[in-house]
Each structure stands twice: as structure tokens, then as C-alpha cells.
Design a protein around this motif. Sequence first.
Motif, PDB file in Angstrom:
ATOM      1  N   PRO A 232      20.970  36.015  31.821  1.00 57.33           N
ATOM      2  CA  PRO A 232      20.913  36.216  33.275  1.00 57.33           C
ATOM      3  C   PRO A 232      22.228  35.792  33.936  1.00 57.33           C
ATOM      4  O   PRO A 232      22.965  34.961  33.397  1.00 57.33           O
ATOM      5  CB  PRO A 232      19.749  35.331  33.717  1.00 57.33           C
ATOM      6  CG  PRO A 232      19.626  34.303  32.649  1.00 57.33           C
ATOM      7  CD  PRO A 232      20.031  34.980  31.363  1.00 57.33           C
ATOM      8  N   SER A 233      22.494  36.360  35.089  1.00 56.47           N
ATOM      9  CA  SER A 233      23.784  36.090  35.731  1.00 56.47           C
ATOM     10  C   SER A 233      23.697  36.117  37.247  1.00 56.47           C
ATOM     11  O   SER A 233      22.716  36.580  37.828  1.00 56.47           O
ATOM     12  CB  SER A 233      24.833  37.103  35.257  1.00 56.47           C
ATOM     13  OG  SER A 233      24.474  38.421  35.636  1.00 56.47           O
ATOM     14  N   GLY A 337      26.104  24.075  53.707  1.00 57.50           N
ATOM     15  CA  GLY A 337      26.340  24.671  52.397  1.00 57.50           C
ATOM     16  C   GLY A 337      25.046  25.232  51.843  1.00 57.50           C
ATOM     17  O   GLY A 337      23.985  25.136  52.467  1.00 57.50           O
ATOM     18  N   THR A 338      25.131  25.828  50.662  1.00 58.83           N
ATOM     19  CA  THR A 338      23.967  26.428  50.025  1.00 58.83           C
ATOM     20  C   THR A 338      23.825  25.857  48.620  1.00 58.83           C
ATOM     21  O   THR A 338      24.790  25.873  47.845  1.00 58.83           O
ATOM     22  CB  THR A 338      24.111  27.963  49.960  1.00 58.83           C
ATOM     23  OG1 THR A 338      24.261  28.452  51.304  1.00 58.83           O
ATOM     24  CG2 THR A 338      22.900  28.603  49.309  1.00 58.83           C
ATOM     25  N   LEU A 339      22.657  25.347  48.310  1.00 57.91           N
ATOM     26  CA  LEU A 339      22.409  24.728  47.016  1.00 57.91           C
ATOM     27  C   LEU A 339      21.683  25.717  46.103  1.00 57.91           C
ATOM     28  O   LEU A 339      20.602  26.207  46.424  1.00 57.91           O
ATOM     29  CB  LEU A 339      21.578  23.460  47.170  1.00 57.91           C
ATOM     30  CG  LEU A 339      21.372  22.634  45.891  1.00 57.91           C
ATOM     31  CD1 LEU A 339      22.706  22.092  45.383  1.00 57.91           C
ATOM     32  CD2 LEU A 339      20.399  21.482  46.146  1.00 57.91           C
ATOM     33  N   ILE A 340      22.311  26.000  44.961  1.00 58.56           N
ATOM     34  CA  ILE A 340      21.748  26.882  43.943  1.00 58.56           C
ATOM     35  C   ILE A 340      21.332  26.004  42.770  1.00 58.56           C
ATOM     36  O   ILE A 340      22.177  25.314  42.186  1.00 58.56           O
ATOM     37  CB  ILE A 340      22.775  27.922  43.477  1.00 58.56           C
ATOM     38  CG1 ILE A 340      23.364  28.682  44.678  1.00 58.56           C
ATOM     39  CG2 ILE A 340      22.171  28.870  42.466  1.00 58.56           C
ATOM     40  CD1 ILE A 340      24.652  29.423  44.353  1.00 58.56           C
ATOM     41  N   THR A 341      20.070  26.009  42.417  1.00 60.33           N
ATOM     42  CA  THR A 341      19.562  25.142  41.345  1.00 60.33           C
ATOM     43  C   THR A 341      19.003  25.974  40.206  1.00 60.33           C
ATOM     44  O   THR A 341      18.125  26.817  40.413  1.00 60.33           O
ATOM     45  CB  THR A 341      18.469  24.199  41.877  1.00 60.33           C
ATOM     46  OG1 THR A 341      18.988  23.441  42.983  1.00 60.33           O
ATOM     47  CG2 THR A 341      18.017  23.236  40.784  1.00 60.33           C
ATOM     48  N   ILE A 342      19.537  25.732  39.012  1.00 63.31           N
ATOM     49  CA  ILE A 342      19.038  26.385  37.797  1.00 63.31           C
ATOM     50  C   ILE A 342      18.163  25.373  37.062  1.00 63.31           C
ATOM     51  O   ILE A 342      18.630  24.295  36.690  1.00 63.31           O
ATOM     52  CB  ILE A 342      20.195  26.843  36.893  1.00 63.31           C
ATOM     53  CG1 ILE A 342      21.127  27.794  37.649  1.00 63.31           C
ATOM     54  CG2 ILE A 342      19.652  27.516  35.626  1.00 63.31           C
ATOM     55  CD1 ILE A 342      22.384  28.170  36.881  1.00 63.31           C
ATOM     56  N   GLY A 343      16.894  25.715  36.869  1.00 65.61           N
ATOM     57  CA  GLY A 343      15.956  24.787  36.254  1.00 65.61           C
ATOM     58  C   GLY A 343      16.150  24.635  34.755  1.00 65.61           C
ATOM     59  O   GLY A 343      17.128  25.137  34.169  1.00 65.61           O
ATOM     60  N   ASN A 344      15.218  23.965  34.126  1.00 66.61           N
ATOM     61  CA  ASN A 344      15.302  23.681  32.696  1.00 66.61           C
ATOM     62  C   ASN A 344      14.667  24.786  31.851  1.00 66.61           C
ATOM     63  O   ASN A 344      14.033  25.709  32.370  1.00 66.61           O
ATOM     64  CB  ASN A 344      14.655  22.340  32.393  1.00 66.61           C
ATOM     65  CG  ASN A 344      15.455  21.178  32.945  1.00 66.61           C
ATOM     66  OD1 ASN A 344      16.678  21.296  33.127  1.00 66.61           O
ATOM     67  ND2 ASN A 344      14.797  20.075  33.226  1.00 66.61           N
ATOM     68  N   ASP A 346      12.075  24.756  29.940  1.00 68.65           N
ATOM     69  CA  ASP A 346      10.617  24.879  30.003  1.00 68.65           C
ATOM     70  C   ASP A 346      10.157  25.664  31.217  1.00 68.65           C
ATOM     71  O   ASP A 346       9.009  26.109  31.283  1.00 68.65           O
ATOM     72  CB  ASP A 346       9.955  23.496  29.965  1.00 68.65           C
ATOM     73  CG  ASP A 346      10.435  22.573  31.073  1.00 68.65           C
ATOM     74  OD1 ASP A 346      11.248  23.017  31.906  1.00 68.65           O
ATOM     75  OD2 ASP A 346      10.017  21.398  31.099  1.00 68.65           O
ATOM     76  N   ALA A 347      11.047  25.831  32.192  1.00 67.62           N
ATOM     77  CA  ALA A 347      10.740  26.662  33.357  1.00 67.62           C
ATOM     78  C   ALA A 347      11.504  27.980  33.295  1.00 67.62           C
ATOM     79  O   ALA A 347      11.655  28.675  34.307  1.00 67.62           O
ATOM     80  CB  ALA A 347      11.091  25.915  34.643  1.00 67.62           C
ATOM     81  N   ASP A 348      12.001  28.311  32.089  1.00 67.39           N
ATOM     82  CA  ASP A 348      12.727  29.555  31.848  1.00 67.39           C
ATOM     83  C   ASP A 348      13.970  29.656  32.744  1.00 67.39           C
ATOM     84  O   ASP A 348      14.354  30.737  33.169  1.00 67.39           O
ATOM     85  CB  ASP A 348      11.816  30.766  32.073  1.00 67.39           C
ATOM     86  CG  ASP A 348      12.345  32.013  31.381  1.00 67.39           C
ATOM     87  OD1 ASP A 348      13.111  31.874  30.398  1.00 67.39           O
ATOM     88  OD2 ASP A 348      12.023  33.125  31.834  1.00 67.39           O
ATOM     89  N   TYR A 349      14.573  28.508  33.009  1.00 70.16           N
ATOM     90  CA  TYR A 349      15.816  28.427  33.809  1.00 70.16           C
ATOM     91  C   TYR A 349      15.664  29.124  35.161  1.00 70.16           C
ATOM     92  O   TYR A 349      16.567  29.824  35.639  1.00 70.16           O
ATOM     93  CB  TYR A 349      17.002  29.010  33.033  1.00 70.16           C
ATOM     94  CG  TYR A 349      17.228  28.326  31.702  1.00 70.16           C
ATOM     95  CD1 TYR A 349      17.647  26.997  31.656  1.00 70.16           C
ATOM     96  CD2 TYR A 349      17.001  28.994  30.505  1.00 70.16           C
ATOM     97  CE1 TYR A 349      17.847  26.346  30.439  1.00 70.16           C
ATOM     98  CE2 TYR A 349      17.194  28.353  29.279  1.00 70.16           C
ATOM     99  CZ  TYR A 349      17.618  27.027  29.260  1.00 70.16           C
ATOM    100  OH  TYR A 349      17.810  26.388  28.059  1.00 70.16           O
ATOM    101  N   ALA A 350      14.510  28.931  35.779  1.00 68.35           N
ATOM    102  CA  ALA A 350      14.245  29.525  37.092  1.00 68.35           C
ATOM    103  C   ALA A 350      15.249  29.012  38.121  1.00 68.35           C
ATOM    104  O   ALA A 350      15.684  27.860  38.075  1.00 68.35           O
ATOM    105  CB  ALA A 350      12.826  29.200  37.536  1.00 68.35           C
TER     106      ALA A 350
END
Length: 358
Positions: A232-233, A337-344, A346-350
Motif C-alpha cells: 500500500p502507498s 498540521g495533519t497527523l497520519i497514523t499507520i497502525g500495527n 495486527d490491524a493490517d497497518y490501518a
Amino acid sequence: MTKKRKLRIFRNVVCVLLAILLVIAAILFFPLNGKKHVEIWSSDQAFDIGKIQTVEKDPEKAFKILLLTDTQLWSNPSDNAACYEQIRALVEQTQPDMLATVGDNVSGATSRFLLKNFIKVMDSFELPWTVVFGNHDNEIPMTTLNWQGDQLEKSEYCLFQKGPSNLYGCGNYVVNITESGAPIYSLYMFDNGRYIEYDDGSTREVYMGYEQIAWYAWNVEGISKSAGKTVPSMTFTHFAPPEMKTAVESLCVQDENGQYTVPEDYGFGICDYLPGCAPVNSGFFAKCKELGSTKYMFFGHDHENNASLTYDGITMTYGLKTGPSPAPWNSAEETGGTLITIGNADADYAVSVEHIVL
């Protein structure tokens, strides 16, 4: 004092002042072109994932990217100080793993000095950071994007790369977010931040170059083949794609003042006006949809717009305007600003996207 002596003193003072003005003019307007850059890309060349820069994610923690946009540092020290204060507060509040900007970083005749100070401040956080150029960066008198790219590449923490010289613009590059060395997300940086004149005589935002689209597809396919799956990108540009305008017109609710609000079913935020984007659609969004890698697009440029909405499976988001750039080019009611969070894993990097208002 005799009249002749007074005249001689006056002439000497005028000569000194002229000399000072000439020195200032030479400093401000002496052309800075940068190092010659030649890196030719071809779609038939071998892909090497090892050449792509990486930032490693801690498997035990979410990965946070703090997005800044349209800082537009200029000749007003008070505005610049307020902008830097806001950036420091955002970093302190969000504790990001990475910083990113989407253009219009500096503007005006003194930008050659402002850019170096901007790099110094960004490096002070000791975090990896990326940058793309905007139309104001491209309009700096006598200072080319090539020279600006040289300064960014000298930075200790900036990941900027000029990229292939036969692509449109300066600063087309990729960064892979990795976990245990394997790519989990790719970040595509594009230079699309300038105006061009079209056949009808209008001067509008430039479209994404066809060679940029081909280069993007080559990287998506190369990374996916290397990883054994479609990685994903996200994409980062200064101008919104034309599809953002289509999405705002078709999905948002317009009030009596002309403001567009994003319904909760599609995202959040508002557009004070329709997105400023190229009048020509070169097919970048369609290529992203076809390849199935890009799930998020981030951009700036339209200071008063902060909408984030999902259209045809891709979430397009305006970064929240950062800092008080000069009027009349800015009347954003909210900045930050805008915060972009990539999960772990186990959450499929949501991914989650959130505006941080200061």
C-alpha cells in the motif's frame, strides 16, 4: 564647512549607499542554479528496491507522520517565528516518527536564506523528513529548484532526492516505511507545484506529467514484485488531483455562502472553494486506482480548504495549513498540521488521518 566640502561628503555618502545597494542586489539576485543534475530513468531498466530510502517502523508502535503544508516563510520575521512556534508545538503534541511537507515552504526574494533556516529548524527535531515543492518555491527570484534541492540533500535528516532529471519537475522520489526490513507502506513524493500557460491563454496549475505516471507505475510494480505482494502507498503533491474537484462537487454539501462540507459518510472537513487543480486530467488518479496500491493522497495549496474524503476507494486529504502566511494569500480559519497514523500488523497497518488544530 565650505560648499565644495559639503558636496564632496554628500557624493561620498551616495557612493557608499550605492555600493551597499549593489552588494545587497548581488546577494539577493545573483542566480543560484545548483549542481548539474543528470539521472536518466527508463521504464525498461532493472528495478532495485535497495536503492529506495527506508524508514524503519517499530513493530510495537504505530508509525506517525506529521504533515505540514504551505508554511510560506517570507520576509516578515514575526510570521515566521509564529510558524516555527506552531511547528514545535505540533511536534511536541504529536510525537511523530517522521515529518512531511507538501510545498510552498518559502516565498519571496529572501527565500535563499529562509530555506537554509527552515532546514535547520526541521533538522533540529532529529527526525526523518520529506519535502515537495509548491508554486511559491518555484517562483523564488534567481533561485532554481535545482539549487534548493542541493540544500535539502545536504540536510542531515531530510530524505529529499532530486530524482530522475528526465521526469517533470525536481523532487520525484520514493520512501519505503519498513518493518523488520520489509516494506509495509510506500510514500511517493511528486513535484507538481507550478503554474503553466494552457492553449486557451489561461495560467493554471500544472497536470501530473505522463512520464511521472509511468515512473510511479514502474516503482509500484517493482516494489510489489520485490515484496511478493502489492504494498500500500500514499502520494504527496502540492496540487490536488482533478478528481478532488469532482468529488467535492458530487459528494459535498454546499451552503448559501458557497462553502462545501464533507458528509460524515465520506470523510470530514470543508472546502471554502472548489479545489485548485489542473484543467487537464493526465490520468494519474486512474493509474493509482488501476494498480491498487495507493490508498491515500495528500496535498496543500488551497489554504482555506481542509477536506478529507474518500472517492473511488482513494482517500484524498488537504493538509491543514501550517502557520500564518502573508495576507491576502491566506485567510484559513484553522491552522496547524495533519497527523497520519499507520497502525500495527495486527490491524493490517490501518491508516487514520486527523487534523491537529492550533
